[in-house]
Scaffold this motif. Structure first.
Motif, PDB file in Angstrom:
ATOM      1  N   MET A 124       9.898  -3.817  11.824  1.00 47.23           N
ATOM      2  CA  MET A 124       8.950  -2.865  11.232  1.00 47.23           C
ATOM      3  C   MET A 124       8.932  -2.946   9.699  1.00 47.23           C
ATOM      4  O   MET A 124       8.205  -2.212   9.047  1.00 47.23           O
ATOM      5  CB  MET A 124       9.304  -1.436  11.664  1.00 47.23           C
ATOM      6  N   GLY A 125       9.729  -3.839   9.145  1.00 49.67           N
ATOM      7  CA  GLY A 125       9.911  -3.882   7.704  1.00 49.67           C
ATOM      8  C   GLY A 125       8.679  -4.265   6.920  1.00 49.67           C
ATOM      9  O   GLY A 125       8.530  -3.872   5.759  1.00 49.67           O
ATOM     10  N   GLY A 126       7.777  -5.027   7.520  1.00 50.10           N
ATOM     11  CA  GLY A 126       6.584  -5.455   6.804  1.00 50.10           C
ATOM     12  C   GLY A 126       5.768  -4.298   6.278  1.00 50.10           C
ATOM     13  O   GLY A 126       5.231  -4.352   5.157  1.00 50.10           O
ATOM     14  N   SER A 127       5.660  -3.250   7.066  1.00 47.94           N
ATOM     15  CA  SER A 127       4.900  -2.073   6.644  1.00 47.94           C
ATOM     16  C   SER A 127       5.541  -1.415   5.431  1.00 47.94           C
ATOM     17  O   SER A 127       4.850  -0.989   4.495  1.00 47.94           O
ATOM     18  CB  SER A 127       4.796  -1.069   7.795  1.00 47.94           C
ATOM     19  N   PHE A 128       6.876  -1.355   5.423  1.00 48.52           N
ATOM     20  CA  PHE A 128       7.566  -0.767   4.270  1.00 48.52           C
ATOM     21  C   PHE A 128       7.386  -1.627   3.028  1.00 48.52           C
ATOM     22  O   PHE A 128       7.099  -1.113   1.938  1.00 48.52           O
ATOM     23  CB  PHE A 128       9.049  -0.578   4.563  1.00 48.52           C
ATOM     24  N   TYR A 129       7.553  -2.937   3.162  1.00 47.98           N
ATOM     25  CA  TYR A 129       7.420  -3.814   1.998  1.00 47.98           C
ATOM     26  C   TYR A 129       6.004  -3.739   1.418  1.00 47.98           C
ATOM     27  O   TYR A 129       5.821  -3.715   0.197  1.00 47.98           O
ATOM     28  CB  TYR A 129       7.763  -5.250   2.377  1.00 47.98           C
ATOM     29  N   ASP A 130       5.019  -3.693   2.294  1.00 52.70           N
ATOM     30  CA  ASP A 130       3.634  -3.553   1.841  1.00 52.70           C
ATOM     31  C   ASP A 130       3.445  -2.240   1.086  1.00 52.70           C
ATOM     32  O   ASP A 130       2.907  -2.204  -0.026  1.00 52.70           O
ATOM     33  CB  ASP A 130       2.693  -3.612   3.045  1.00 52.70           C
ATOM     34  N   SER A 131       3.899  -1.150   1.680  1.00 52.07           N
ATOM     35  CA  SER A 131       3.714   0.164   1.070  1.00 52.07           C
ATOM     36  C   SER A 131       4.457   0.273  -0.257  1.00 52.07           C
ATOM     37  O   SER A 131       3.925   0.817  -1.235  1.00 52.07           O
ATOM     38  CB  SER A 131       4.186   1.260   2.024  1.00 52.07           C
ATOM     39  N   ALA A 132       5.684  -0.243  -0.300  1.00 57.01           N
ATOM     40  CA  ALA A 132       6.458  -0.197  -1.539  1.00 57.01           C
ATOM     41  C   ALA A 132       5.767  -0.989  -2.640  1.00 57.01           C
ATOM     42  O   ALA A 132       5.694  -0.536  -3.798  1.00 57.01           O
ATOM     43  CB  ALA A 132       7.867  -0.739  -1.296  1.00 57.01           C
ATOM     44  N   ALA A 133       5.253  -2.165  -2.304  1.00 53.70           N
ATOM     45  CA  ALA A 133       4.548  -2.986  -3.288  1.00 53.70           C
ATOM     46  C   ALA A 133       3.329  -2.257  -3.833  1.00 53.70           C
ATOM     47  O   ALA A 133       3.075  -2.248  -5.044  1.00 53.70           O
ATOM     48  CB  ALA A 133       4.140  -4.320  -2.651  1.00 53.70           C
ATOM     49  N   VAL A 134       2.575  -1.628  -2.942  1.00 52.19           N
ATOM     50  CA  VAL A 134       1.365  -0.921  -3.354  1.00 52.19           C
ATOM     51  C   VAL A 134       1.707   0.271  -4.246  1.00 52.19           C
ATOM     52  O   VAL A 134       1.073   0.494  -5.290  1.00 52.19           O
ATOM     53  CB  VAL A 134       0.550  -0.476  -2.126  1.00 52.19           C
ATOM     54  N   VAL A 135       2.716   1.043  -3.855  1.00 52.29           N
ATOM     55  CA  VAL A 135       3.116   2.213  -4.651  1.00 52.29           C
ATOM     56  C   VAL A 135       3.522   1.783  -6.057  1.00 52.29           C
ATOM     57  O   VAL A 135       3.112   2.388  -7.062  1.00 52.29           O
ATOM     58  CB  VAL A 135       4.277   2.966  -3.971  1.00 52.29           C
ATOM     59  N   LEU A 136       4.323   0.749  -6.147  1.00 54.30           N
ATOM     60  CA  LEU A 136       4.786   0.290  -7.456  1.00 54.30           C
ATOM     61  C   LEU A 136       3.622  -0.219  -8.303  1.00 54.30           C
ATOM     62  O   LEU A 136       3.543   0.058  -9.504  1.00 54.30           O
ATOM     63  CB  LEU A 136       5.845  -0.796  -7.265  1.00 54.30           C
ATOM     64  N   ALA A 137       2.702  -0.946  -7.684  1.00 54.82           N
ATOM     65  CA  ALA A 137       1.534  -1.441  -8.417  1.00 54.82           C
ATOM     66  C   ALA A 137       0.626  -0.296  -8.857  1.00 54.82           C
ATOM     67  O   ALA A 137       0.061  -0.331  -9.956  1.00 54.82           O
ATOM     68  CB  ALA A 137       0.760  -2.436  -7.554  1.00 54.82           C
ATOM     69  N   MET A 138       0.474   0.712  -8.015  1.00 57.20           N
ATOM     70  CA  MET A 138      -0.333   1.881  -8.386  1.00 57.20           C
ATOM     71  C   MET A 138       0.203   2.572  -9.633  1.00 57.20           C
ATOM     72  O   MET A 138      -0.545   3.173 -10.405  1.00 57.20           O
ATOM     73  CB  MET A 138      -0.373   2.889  -7.229  1.00 57.20           C
ATOM     74  N   ASN A 139       1.518   2.462  -9.823  1.00 53.96           N
ATOM     75  CA  ASN A 139       2.166   3.115 -10.954  1.00 53.96           C
ATOM     76  C   ASN A 139       2.444   2.161 -12.114  1.00 53.96           C
ATOM     77  O   ASN A 139       3.136   2.532 -13.072  1.00 53.96           O
ATOM     78  CB  ASN A 139       3.471   3.771 -10.494  1.00 53.96           C
ATOM     79  N   GLY A 140       1.912   0.955 -12.018  1.00 51.47           N
ATOM     80  CA  GLY A 140       2.028   0.013 -13.120  1.00 51.47           C
ATOM     81  C   GLY A 140       3.263  -0.856 -13.134  1.00 51.47           C
ATOM     82  O   GLY A 140       3.464  -1.643 -14.075  1.00 51.47           O
ATOM     83  N   TYR A 141       4.093  -0.795 -12.091  1.00 47.79           N
ATOM     84  CA  TYR A 141       5.311  -1.609 -12.026  1.00 47.79           C
ATOM     85  C   TYR A 141       5.018  -2.905 -11.252  1.00 47.79           C
ATOM     86  O   TYR A 141       5.465  -3.096 -10.119  1.00 47.79           O
ATOM     87  CB  TYR A 141       6.442  -0.823 -11.374  1.00 47.79           C
ATOM     88  N   HIS A 142       4.271  -3.791 -11.883  1.00 48.15           N
ATOM     89  CA  HIS A 142       3.735  -4.948 -11.166  1.00 48.15           C
ATOM     90  C   HIS A 142       4.794  -5.995 -10.839  1.00 48.15           C
ATOM     91  O   HIS A 142       4.707  -6.662  -9.808  1.00 48.15           O
ATOM     92  CB  HIS A 142       2.583  -5.552 -11.964  1.00 48.15           C
ATOM     93  N   ASP A 143       5.797  -6.153 -11.686  1.00 46.12           N
ATOM     94  CA  ASP A 143       6.866  -7.105 -11.384  1.00 46.12           C
ATOM     95  C   ASP A 143       7.660  -6.658 -10.163  1.00 46.12           C
ATOM     96  O   ASP A 143       7.987  -7.461  -9.278  1.00 46.12           O
ATOM     97  CB  ASP A 143       7.797  -7.274 -12.588  1.00 46.12           C
ATOM     98  N   ASP A 144       7.980  -5.376 -10.112  1.00 43.99           N
ATOM     99  CA  ASP A 144       8.697  -4.839  -8.950  1.00 43.99           C
ATOM    100  C   ASP A 144       7.825  -4.929  -7.697  1.00 43.99           C
ATOM    101  O   ASP A 144       8.326  -5.214  -6.597  1.00 43.99           O
ATOM    102  CB  ASP A 144       9.095  -3.382  -9.195  1.00 43.99           C
ATOM    103  N   ALA A 145       6.532  -4.697  -7.851  1.00 46.70           N
ATOM    104  CA  ALA A 145       5.613  -4.818  -6.716  1.00 46.70           C
ATOM    105  C   ALA A 145       5.613  -6.239  -6.181  1.00 46.70           C
ATOM    106  O   ALA A 145       5.604  -6.451  -4.954  1.00 46.70           O
ATOM    107  CB  ALA A 145       4.207  -4.411  -7.145  1.00 46.70           C
TER     108      ALA A 145
END
Length: 218
Positions: A124-145
């Motif tokens: 089920m990890g793919g959904s978490f990795y996707d969501s985490a990447a999107v959240v970080l990008a939404m907040n401007g943390y593109h390297d972490d995303a």
């Protein structure tokens, strides 16, 4: 339906009607009503399963009300916490509440990373990795995303035979970083791939993927 199937459905907290609707139509209003009718006295995981579906259908107010009825305290087990926090993050993404989603990720990210990398739950990890990447990008943390996007791509090599999920995530991250031209180009590549892909398990999935792709651009 045979005894084996009946036992399996019971263990999954579902029934034949719910599963039949899902196989034919995916999460839809009909599925939601069938799920509610099949679970008159919902347990915690029943509520989380329904809330997850409601988020995917953009019924955010109803999903939020369900999540508010769930008590995730220190005694909650890992599957409850892992599911709850991911559904909550996805709710906030859907509501464009970037700061709220980031607050959940920052507070519970260590647990979620461990939970979704554990052998029992990494499928089920793919959904978490996707969501985490999107959240970080939404907040401007593109390297972490980007780091979570790489984790999603690694996950997909093992668990996503279609390869479509990382393609959609990539489009959304490009859009969020402000690279409109690249996002449009990657979206067109993904759209052609989805339209020509013939290995999907259920008839509604192609339409669902295309809808997800369109949403990634908006």
């Amino acid at each position: 339906m045979g005894l084996k199937e009946k036992i399996l459905y019971k263990l999954m907290g579902t029934n034949e009607e719910i599963e039949t609707i899902y196989k034919q139509k995916g999460h839809c209003d009909e599925w939601v009503e069938a799920y509610k009718n099949g679970h008159p006295k919902m347990k915690v995981m029943d509520k989380l399963t329904l809330a997850d579906a409601l988020v995917s259908l953009e019924k955010f107010d109803e999903a939020e009300a369900l999540l508010e009825s769930v008590n995730v305290g220190i005694t909650a087990d890992d599957i409850t916490k892992g599911t709850y926090f991911l559904v909550l993050i996805n709710l906030y993404i859907g509501q464009n509440r970037a700061a709220d989603a980031l607050a959940i990720l920052e507070k519970h990210g260590k647990f979620l990373n461990i939970f979704y990398s554990a052998p029992a739950y990494q499928r089920m990890g793919g959904s978490f990795y996707d969501s985490a990447a999107v959240v970080l990008a939404m907040n401007g943390y593109h390297d972490d995303a980007s780091r979570y996007y790489e984790l999603e791509k690694q996950w997909a090599l093992k668990y996503d035979k279609t390869g479509i999920y990382p393609m959609i995530t990539n489009v959304r991250l490009l859009k969020l970083v402000g690279n409109e031209e690249a996002a449009q180009n990657e979206a067109e590549t993904a759209r052609n791939y989805i339209n020509n892909y013939n290995g999907l398990d259920m008839p509604w999935q192609k339409k669902s993927f295309l809808k997800m792709l369109d949403k990634a651009l908006n």
